[in-house]
Design a protein around this motif. Structure first.
Motif, mmCIF file in Angstrom:
data_model
loop_
_atom_site.group_PDB
_atom_site.id
_atom_site.type_symbol
_atom_site.label_atom_id
_atom_site.label_comp_id
_atom_site.label_asym_id
_atom_site.label_seq_id
_atom_site.Cartn_x
_atom_site.Cartn_y
_atom_site.Cartn_z
ATOM 1 N N THR A 100 0.851 -1.195 0.000
ATOM 2 C CA THR A 100 0.000 0.000 0.000
ATOM 3 C C THR A 100 0.878 1.233 0.000
ATOM 4 O O THR A 100 2.089 1.153 0.233
ATOM 5 C CB THR A 100 -0.931 0.026 1.227
ATOM 6 N N SER A 101 0.254 2.377 -0.206
ATOM 7 C CA SER A 101 0.987 3.636 -0.253
ATOM 8 C C SER A 101 1.241 4.142 1.153
ATOM 9 O O SER A 101 0.321 4.304 1.945
ATOM 10 C CB SER A 101 0.187 4.678 -1.038
ATOM 11 N N GLY A 102 2.503 4.389 1.486
ATOM 12 C CA GLY A 102 2.838 4.954 2.785
ATOM 13 C C GLY A 102 2.790 6.466 2.745
ATOM 14 O O GLY A 102 2.836 7.084 1.685
ATOM 15 N N THR A 103 2.713 7.088 3.930
ATOM 16 C CA THR A 103 2.616 8.550 3.993
ATOM 17 C C THR A 103 3.945 9.210 4.303
ATOM 18 O O THR A 103 4.147 10.371 4.008
ATOM 19 C CB THR A 103 1.583 8.968 5.047
ATOM 20 N N THR A 104 4.887 8.462 4.917
ATOM 21 C CA THR A 104 6.166 9.083 5.262
ATOM 22 C C THR A 104 7.356 8.272 4.786
ATOM 23 O O THR A 104 8.464 8.779 4.749
ATOM 24 C CB THR A 104 6.278 9.272 6.792
ATOM 25 N N LEU A 148 -14.354 -5.077 -10.087
ATOM 26 C CA LEU A 148 -13.309 -4.208 -10.618
ATOM 27 C C LEU A 148 -12.197 -4.115 -9.581
ATOM 28 O O LEU A 148 -12.409 -3.622 -8.474
ATOM 29 C CB LEU A 148 -13.863 -2.822 -10.930
ATOM 30 N N GLN A 149 -11.005 -4.592 -9.922
ATOM 31 C CA GLN A 149 -9.939 -4.672 -8.935
ATOM 32 C C GLN A 149 -8.592 -4.557 -9.613
ATOM 33 O O GLN A 149 -8.486 -4.481 -10.839
ATOM 34 C CB GLN A 149 -10.034 -5.996 -8.178
ATOM 35 N N GLY A 150 -7.543 -4.567 -8.782
ATOM 36 C CA GLY A 150 -6.188 -4.470 -9.294
ATOM 37 C C GLY A 150 -5.728 -5.757 -9.940
ATOM 38 O O GLY A 150 -6.379 -6.796 -9.869
ATOM 39 N N SER A 151 -4.557 -5.677 -10.556
ATOM 40 C CA SER A 151 -4.000 -6.838 -11.253
ATOM 41 C C SER A 151 -3.676 -7.961 -10.263
ATOM 42 O O SER A 151 -3.120 -7.721 -9.193
ATOM 43 C CB SER A 151 -2.717 -6.445 -11.994
ATOM 44 N N PRO A 152 -4.023 -9.214 -10.623
ATOM 45 C CA PRO A 152 -3.693 -10.352 -9.759
ATOM 46 C C PRO A 152 -2.253 -10.835 -9.908
ATOM 47 O O PRO A 152 -1.865 -11.806 -9.255
ATOM 48 C CB PRO A 152 -4.682 -11.428 -10.235
ATOM 49 N N ILE A 153 -1.483 -10.168 -10.757
ATOM 50 C CA ILE A 153 -0.091 -10.565 -10.928
ATOM 51 C C ILE A 153 0.692 -10.210 -9.668
ATOM 52 O O ILE A 153 0.681 -9.059 -9.221
ATOM 53 C CB ILE A 153 0.536 -9.891 -12.162
ATOM 54 N N LEU A 154 1.359 -11.195 -9.089
ATOM 55 C CA LEU A 154 2.109 -11.003 -7.849
ATOM 56 C C LEU A 154 3.597 -11.151 -8.114
ATOM 57 O O LEU A 154 4.017 -11.829 -9.047
ATOM 58 C CB LEU A 154 1.660 -12.018 -6.790
ATOM 59 N N LYS A 155 4.396 -10.522 -7.264
ATOM 60 C CA LYS A 155 5.851 -10.638 -7.348
ATOM 61 C C LYS A 155 6.367 -11.250 -6.050
ATOM 62 O O LYS A 155 5.763 -11.089 -4.997
ATOM 63 C CB LYS A 155 6.476 -9.253 -7.564
ATOM 64 N N ALA A 156 7.483 -11.926 -6.130
ATOM 65 C CA ALA A 156 8.071 -12.535 -4.941
ATOM 66 C C ALA A 156 9.058 -11.581 -4.286
ATOM 67 O O ALA A 156 9.810 -10.880 -4.974
ATOM 68 C CB ALA A 156 8.781 -13.837 -5.305
ATOM 69 N N LYS A 157 9.000 -11.509 -2.958
ATOM 70 C CA LYS A 157 9.968 -10.713 -2.208
ATOM 71 C C LYS A 157 10.480 -11.576 -1.057
ATOM 72 O O LYS A 157 9.764 -11.840 -0.096
ATOM 73 C CB LYS A 157 9.326 -9.426 -1.677
ATOM 74 N N ASN A 158 11.686 -12.058 -1.213
ATOM 75 C CA ASN A 158 12.297 -12.951 -0.212
ATOM 76 C C ASN A 158 11.390 -14.125 0.130
ATOM 77 O O ASN A 158 11.179 -14.480 1.295
ATOM 78 C CB ASN A 158 12.658 -12.167 1.051
ATOM 79 N N GLY A 159 10.824 -14.712 -0.912
ATOM 80 C CA GLY A 159 10.019 -15.911 -0.732
ATOM 81 C C GLY A 159 8.567 -15.675 -0.380
ATOM 82 O O GLY A 159 7.801 -16.628 -0.214
ATOM 83 N N VAL A 160 8.157 -14.404 -0.292
ATOM 84 C CA VAL A 160 6.763 -14.085 0.034
ATOM 85 C C VAL A 160 6.148 -13.333 -1.147
ATOM 86 O O VAL A 160 6.772 -12.424 -1.707
ATOM 87 C CB VAL A 160 6.671 -13.227 1.318
ATOM 88 N N GLN A 161 4.925 -13.704 -1.534
ATOM 89 C CA GLN A 161 4.253 -13.063 -2.660
ATOM 90 C C GLN A 161 3.801 -11.648 -2.277
ATOM 91 O O GLN A 161 3.279 -11.424 -1.179
ATOM 92 C CB GLN A 161 3.043 -13.889 -3.096
ATOM 93 N N LEU A 162 3.981 -10.719 -3.202
ATOM 94 C CA LEU A 162 3.704 -9.307 -2.957
ATOM 95 C C LEU A 162 2.758 -8.767 -4.016
ATOM 96 O O LEU A 162 2.933 -9.024 -5.206
ATOM 97 C CB LEU A 162 5.031 -8.525 -2.995
ATOM 98 N N GLY A 163 1.732 -8.004 -3.600
ATOM 99 C CA GLY A 163 0.814 -7.382 -4.554
ATOM 100 C C GLY A 163 -0.180 -6.494 -3.842
ATOM 101 O O GLY A 163 -0.150 -6.341 -2.618
ATOM 102 N N ARG A 164 -1.065 -5.871 -4.606
ATOM 103 C CA ARG A 164 -2.157 -5.099 -4.028
ATOM 104 C C ARG A 164 -3.184 -6.067 -3.438
ATOM 105 O O ARG A 164 -3.365 -7.181 -3.950
ATOM 106 C CB ARG A 164 -2.809 -4.217 -5.095
ATOM 107 N N LEU A 165 -3.876 -5.633 -2.399
ATOM 108 C CA LEU A 165 -4.826 -6.519 -1.729
ATOM 109 C C LEU A 165 -5.859 -7.087 -2.693
ATOM 110 O O LEU A 165 -6.147 -8.287 -2.680
ATOM 111 C CB LEU A 165 -5.534 -5.775 -0.585
ATOM 112 N N SER A 166 -6.441 -6.229 -3.537
ATOM 113 C CA SER A 166 -7.489 -6.712 -4.440
ATOM 114 C C SER A 166 -6.949 -7.749 -5.408
ATOM 115 O O SER A 166 -7.650 -8.681 -5.802
ATOM 116 C CB SER A 166 -8.112 -5.549 -5.211
#
Length: 497
Positions: A100-104, A148-166
């Motif tokens: 998600t988008s952080g603020t700081t 209507l949602q974000g892309s289901p394509i996920l990326k791996a980050k140190n063995g954990v899948q990463l993506g937008r919640l939707s």
């Protein structure tokens, strides 16, 4: 004749509604049990040992041991999880990170675990089942449903899948809905939003659409494309469309426009999902507010908004809250969040059972389209633009323009200049550029052609001072909000200009 799926939906819906009543009728007992299970589940983690979880027996113990944290406060632990370490905030490693988008500090990585993931799925399903239990309407069950949602394509980050919640949730569509669900996986993977919407229009036009779901601002764009292509109202295109499911932003500013685009009223279900958890959903068409999910692996605490910034604000449990008070929402969960400040403010509309509405953010913000723009971001953007153009400002405020006379919606910046920029178009572009760089949600909306770039409107000298005087708040410690989620202030400023 109703299908077997439609026939089975009613008894299943009644069963789920009965299950809900069991825990909803014992809220304090339910939440105490959740707290005990969370403490037991995380007592051997790094966080649990650091905060002496083995000694926590009561809520008072928990308050003494675990301070309130936002993402920045929890970040040292999250960073270790992101680096691949186990047993940091929750046992083992998470299944996913919801980005998600952080603020700081740029992007935030919210863990989702094998224990927390099921509640994201069950809550969305149960919202629909409660609607069936209340209304008896199962007509939509056999039609097509679009999410209507974000892309289901996920990326791996140190063995954990990463993506937008939707996008993560898109991988958990139940088998019995797969044949009914649109858009196709291929279309859902399209990154460019305008291209994606056009593809969705083509896919859905020939179908019997009965349920449409998404953030209102995104759905509005889809509706407008449908109408432009066919010259018909949405309700005439999809004659059996009778259920709209939404979340993310307040629907009320959109309701009149939506009903005009559809050509008739349709039932709606409001959801309160977040990367940190699926907090609530509308369980009754006849009641205001959404049912707080007290039995979903989340322990909730509440702090009165007026006292939140005090040194030691009182943290309330569900049994201590009152109707109509603005509370900051804290959550501890089986995803590894602990006394975590979600940033939202909520109000209770019912205490039997506990229902809430989202009243805003603890800080001033704009999120009319799901962008979560905060004061720090607009002030930085204004500073950047002034520095690069030698402009100076006396005062400014920002508000959404949801229904412009023409074109896409936008953010309107009302500015009283000390020294105006020589090139006003360049000044606006620089502000927009800075805001996009700081806030990925806002950038997505601009790039996706849901919003057009912001517009700066100059007001005459002393406009803000006269406004503050007119409301009896000139001088002293009174401050004009830098931004708002409505146009109450802006409309008065422009009316008097």
């Amino acid at each position: 004749m109703p299908s077997l799926k439609a026939l089975l939906a009613k008894p299943f819906a009644k069963y789920v509604a009965w299950q809900t009543r069991q825990w909803a009728s014992k809220p304090e007992e339910t939440q105490q049990k959740v707290l005990e299970e969370l403490i037991e589940g995380a007592k051997d983690t790094v966080f649990g040992k650091d905060h002496k979880f083995e000694a926590i027996k009561t809520h008072a113990d928990f308050v003494r041991a675990v301070p309130i944290r936002d993402y920045e406060g929890l970040k040292p632990y999250v960073d270790r999880v992101v680096e691949g370490e186990s047993d940091i905030l929750w046992k083992g490693k998470p299944l996913y990170f919801a980005k998600t988008s952080g603020t700081t500090s740029g992007s935030k990585y919210i863990p989702i675990t094998k224990e927390s993931m099921p509640s994201h799925i069950a809550s969305a399903r149960n919202a629909i089942l409660h609607y069936i239990a209340e209304t008896g309407n199962t007509r939509f069950v056999d039609g097509k449903m679009i999410f209507l949602q974000g892309s289901p394509i996920l990326k791996a980050k140190n063995g954990v899948q990463l993506g937008r919640l939707s996008g993560i949730v898109a991988h958990y569509v139940p088998n019995y809905l797969l044949k009914n669900r649109l858009p196709s996986y291929e279309t859902n993977c399209i990154e460019d939003w305008e291209t994606k919407v056009d593809a969705i229009v083509e896919e859905t036009l020939p179908e019997n659409m009965t349920v449409i779901s998404g953030i209102p601002s995104w759905v509005q764009m889809y509706f407008e494309r449908l109408m432009a292509k066919t010259g018909k109202k949405v309700g005439d295109i999809f004659k059996n469309f009778d259920l709209f499911i939404f979340g993310g932003v307040n629907y009320e500013p959109y309701r009149a426009k939506f009903e005009d685009m559809i050509g008739r009223k349709v039932d709606s279900i409001e959801l309160y999902p977040a990367s940190e958890g699926f907090f609530a959903y509308q369980d009754k068409q006849s009641e205001k507010g959404m049912l707080l999910q007290l039995n979903s692996g989340m322990f909730f605490e509440f702090i009165e908004g007026d006292s939140f910034f005090e040194d030691d604000p009182k943290r309330l449990t569900v049994g201590e809250v009152k109707l109509g008070v603005n509370y900051v929402l804290l959550v501890s969960s089986n995803a590894g969040l602990w006394a975590y400040n979600v940033g939202d403010t909520i109000q209770f509309t019912s205490l039997k059972p506990y229902r809430v509405i989202v009243s805003g953010r603890i800080k001033h913000f704009i999120s009319a389209f799901g962008e979560h723009v905060i004061g720090k971001e607009v002030e930085q953007a204004m500073s950047d633009a002034c520095e690069r153009t030698n402009a100076t400002i006396v005062e400014f405020t920002v508000a959404p323009q949801i229904n412009p006379v023409s074109g896409l919606p936008y953010h309107e910046w009302i500015v009283e200049f000390g020294q105006a920029p020589s090139d006003s178009a360049e000044f606006s572009r620089l502000i927009d550029e800075s805001l996009q760089a700081q806030n990925t949600y806002y950038k997505d909306l601009i790039v996706g052609k849901v919003l057009q770039p912001l517009k700066v409107t100059e007001v005459k000298q002393d406009a803000f001072k006269l406004y503050m005087k007119s409301i009896g708040k000139l001088g002293g410690q009174n401050k004009l909000p830098r931004l708002a989620n409505d146009r109450k202030i802006v409309d008065v400023l422009l009316e008097n200009d």
